[in-house]
Design a protein around this motif. Structure first.
Motif, PDB file in Angstrom:
ATOM      1  N   GLN A  65     -36.898  -7.583  17.098  1.00 19.02           N
ATOM      2  CA  GLN A  65     -36.789  -8.864  16.407  1.00 19.02           C
ATOM      3  C   GLN A  65     -35.707  -9.693  17.078  1.00 19.02           C
ATOM      4  O   GLN A  65     -34.562  -9.261  17.167  1.00 19.02           O
ATOM      5  CB  GLN A  65     -36.411  -8.651  14.940  1.00 19.02           C
ATOM      6  CG  GLN A  65     -36.036  -9.910  14.179  1.00 19.02           C
ATOM      7  CD  GLN A  65     -37.221 -10.827  13.946  1.00 19.02           C
ATOM      8  OE1 GLN A  65     -38.180 -10.450  13.303  1.00 19.02           O
ATOM      9  NE2 GLN A  65     -37.158 -12.044  14.477  1.00 19.02           N
ATOM     10  N   ARG A  66     -36.079 -10.895  17.549  1.00 19.51           N
ATOM     11  CA  ARG A  66     -35.069 -11.786  18.134  1.00 19.51           C
ATOM     12  C   ARG A  66     -34.502 -12.666  17.025  1.00 19.51           C
ATOM     13  O   ARG A  66     -35.240 -13.277  16.247  1.00 19.51           O
ATOM     14  CB  ARG A  66     -35.664 -12.673  19.227  1.00 19.51           C
ATOM     15  CG  ARG A  66     -34.609 -13.587  19.869  1.00 19.51           C
ATOM     16  CD  ARG A  66     -35.112 -14.263  21.138  1.00 19.51           C
ATOM     17  NE  ARG A  66     -36.120 -15.253  20.875  1.00 19.51           N
ATOM     18  CZ  ARG A  66     -35.914 -16.580  20.932  1.00 19.51           C
ATOM     19  NH1 ARG A  66     -34.735 -17.066  21.265  1.00 19.51           N
ATOM     20  NH2 ARG A  66     -36.890 -17.417  20.675  1.00 19.51           N
ATOM     21  N   ARG A  77     -31.022 -17.630  12.685  1.00 17.87           N
ATOM     22  CA  ARG A  77     -32.411 -18.120  12.794  1.00 17.87           C
ATOM     23  C   ARG A  77     -33.288 -16.999  13.339  1.00 17.87           C
ATOM     24  O   ARG A  77     -33.052 -16.507  14.440  1.00 17.87           O
ATOM     25  CB  ARG A  77     -32.490 -19.325  13.717  1.00 17.87           C
ATOM     26  CG  ARG A  77     -31.813 -20.543  13.145  1.00 17.87           C
ATOM     27  CD  ARG A  77     -32.130 -21.790  13.942  1.00 17.87           C
ATOM     28  NE  ARG A  77     -31.456 -22.912  13.328  1.00 17.87           N
ATOM     29  CZ  ARG A  77     -30.728 -23.785  13.987  1.00 17.87           C
ATOM     30  NH1 ARG A  77     -30.585 -23.685  15.293  1.00 17.87           N
ATOM     31  NH2 ARG A  77     -30.139 -24.778  13.357  1.00 17.87           N
ATOM     32  N   GLN A  93     -31.460 -15.645  16.486  1.00 19.50           N
ATOM     33  CA  GLN A  93     -30.461 -16.512  17.105  1.00 19.50           C
ATOM     34  C   GLN A  93     -29.282 -16.646  16.151  1.00 19.50           C
ATOM     35  O   GLN A  93     -29.453 -16.941  14.971  1.00 19.50           O
ATOM     36  CB  GLN A  93     -31.066 -17.868  17.431  1.00 19.50           C
ATOM     37  CG  GLN A  93     -32.117 -17.765  18.521  1.00 19.50           C
ATOM     38  CD  GLN A  93     -32.738 -19.108  18.854  1.00 19.50           C
ATOM     39  OE1 GLN A  93     -33.031 -19.916  17.982  1.00 19.50           O
ATOM     40  NE2 GLN A  93     -32.942 -19.340  20.139  1.00 19.50           N
ATOM     41  N   ASP A  95     -28.470 -14.850  21.370  1.00 12.60           N
ATOM     42  CA  ASP A  95     -29.745 -14.241  20.997  1.00 12.60           C
ATOM     43  C   ASP A  95     -29.432 -12.779  20.744  1.00 12.60           C
ATOM     44  O   ASP A  95     -28.872 -12.092  21.608  1.00 12.60           O
ATOM     45  CB  ASP A  95     -30.781 -14.344  22.121  1.00 12.60           C
ATOM     46  CG  ASP A  95     -31.521 -15.673  22.124  1.00 12.60           C
ATOM     47  OD1 ASP A  95     -31.596 -16.322  21.061  1.00 12.60           O
ATOM     48  OD2 ASP A  95     -32.034 -16.057  23.186  1.00 12.60           O
ATOM     49  N   ARG A 116     -36.537 -15.531  14.988  1.00 12.08           N
ATOM     50  CA  ARG A 116     -37.539 -15.961  15.959  1.00 12.08           C
ATOM     51  C   ARG A 116     -38.641 -14.920  16.044  1.00 12.08           C
ATOM     52  O   ARG A 116     -38.943 -14.267  15.059  1.00 12.08           O
ATOM     53  CB  ARG A 116     -36.877 -16.236  17.319  1.00 12.08           C
ATOM     54  CG  ARG A 116     -35.837 -17.348  17.271  1.00 12.08           C
ATOM     55  CD  ARG A 116     -36.442 -18.624  16.767  1.00 12.08           C
ATOM     56  NE  ARG A 116     -35.505 -19.733  16.900  1.00 12.08           N
ATOM     57  CZ  ARG A 116     -35.534 -20.796  16.151  1.00 12.08           C
ATOM     58  NH1 ARG A 116     -36.414 -20.920  15.190  1.00 12.08           N
ATOM     59  NH2 ARG A 116     -34.668 -21.773  16.331  1.00 12.08           N
ATOM     60  N   GLU A 117     -39.202 -14.711  17.210  1.00 12.96           N
ATOM     61  CA  GLU A 117     -40.366 -13.839  17.340  1.00 12.96           C
ATOM     62  C   GLU A 117     -40.019 -12.361  17.167  1.00 12.96           C
ATOM     63  O   GLU A 117     -38.893 -11.940  17.371  1.00 12.96           O
ATOM     64  CB  GLU A 117     -41.058 -14.043  18.697  1.00 12.96           C
ATOM     65  CG  GLU A 117     -40.302 -13.485  19.882  1.00 12.96           C
ATOM     66  CD  GLU A 117     -39.214 -14.397  20.423  1.00 12.96           C
ATOM     67  OE1 GLU A 117     -38.527 -13.952  21.353  1.00 12.96           O
ATOM     68  OE2 GLU A 117     -39.014 -15.531  19.925  1.00 12.96           O
ATOM     69  N   ILE A 144     -28.310 -23.373  20.041  1.00 12.12           N
ATOM     70  CA  ILE A 144     -29.655 -23.088  19.559  1.00 12.12           C
ATOM     71  C   ILE A 144     -30.229 -24.272  18.832  1.00 12.12           C
ATOM     72  O   ILE A 144     -29.545 -25.132  18.382  1.00 12.12           O
ATOM     73  CB  ILE A 144     -29.695 -21.839  18.651  1.00 12.12           C
ATOM     74  CG1 ILE A 144     -28.680 -21.934  17.504  1.00 12.12           C
ATOM     75  CG2 ILE A 144     -29.455 -20.591  19.456  1.00 12.12           C
ATOM     76  CD1 ILE A 144     -28.728 -20.764  16.548  1.00 12.12           C
TER      77      ILE A 144
END
Length: 148
Positions: A109-110, A96, A112, A122, A98-99, A148
């Motif tokens: 880039q994060r 996934r 999950q 993460d 994320r921000e 998550i």
């Protein structure tokens, strides 16, 4: 909770860890007009994850920055390191995005991830511009309690 530097064995490991730790603690929203760059960063990460899932070390290695590539004798050595130390990256079962946190010259880039053992992580990818595209300059993993 475990933090590790993906870049492995190349010089400056402690410096990169400190830089990445500072970067991930100061979130900044990506501007809406930067959608193309955001998507390009995600494509590179997805492509590397796909290569790992197919045990294609050479293809996965091609997405690593020149600095990371210089730290390994071969794509096989790189793949061996990731298999051993980063099973959640090598065989992620859930991904996934994320921000993104933009910085001058690179983006964090994060992502999950759920690893093959069912643990959640993460992953903070340092994405660097190279020759008009993006490459992966390192990854820091942090275990997520409760999923998550």
């Amino acid at each position: 909770m475990s933090l590790r530097l993906f870049a492995g064995h190349y010089p400056g490991r402690a410096v990169w860890l400190v830089i990445l730790m500072v970067l991930i603690t100061v979130p900044v929203a990506v501007q809406a007009d930067d959608t193309a760059a955001r998507e390009a960063v995600e494509r590179v990460i997805r492509a590397q994850l796909k290569a790992f899932s197919r045990d294609d070390d050479e293809k996965a290695f091609s997405f690593a920055s020149p600095a990371i590539q210089r730290g390994f004798e071969s794509p096989q050595a790189f793949g061996d390191m990731v298999r051993e130390r980063y099973p959640a990256v090598y065989k992620a079962t859930t991904v996934r995005f994320r921000e993104q946190v933009p910085h001058e010259g690179f983006v964090v880039q994060r992502v999950q991830l759920r690893g093959p053992n069912g643990l959640y992580w993460d992953a903070y990818y340092r994405m660097e511009r190279q020759d008009g595209g993006w490459c992966i300059g390192g990854v820091v993993l942090e275990q997520v309690a409760g999923g998550i």
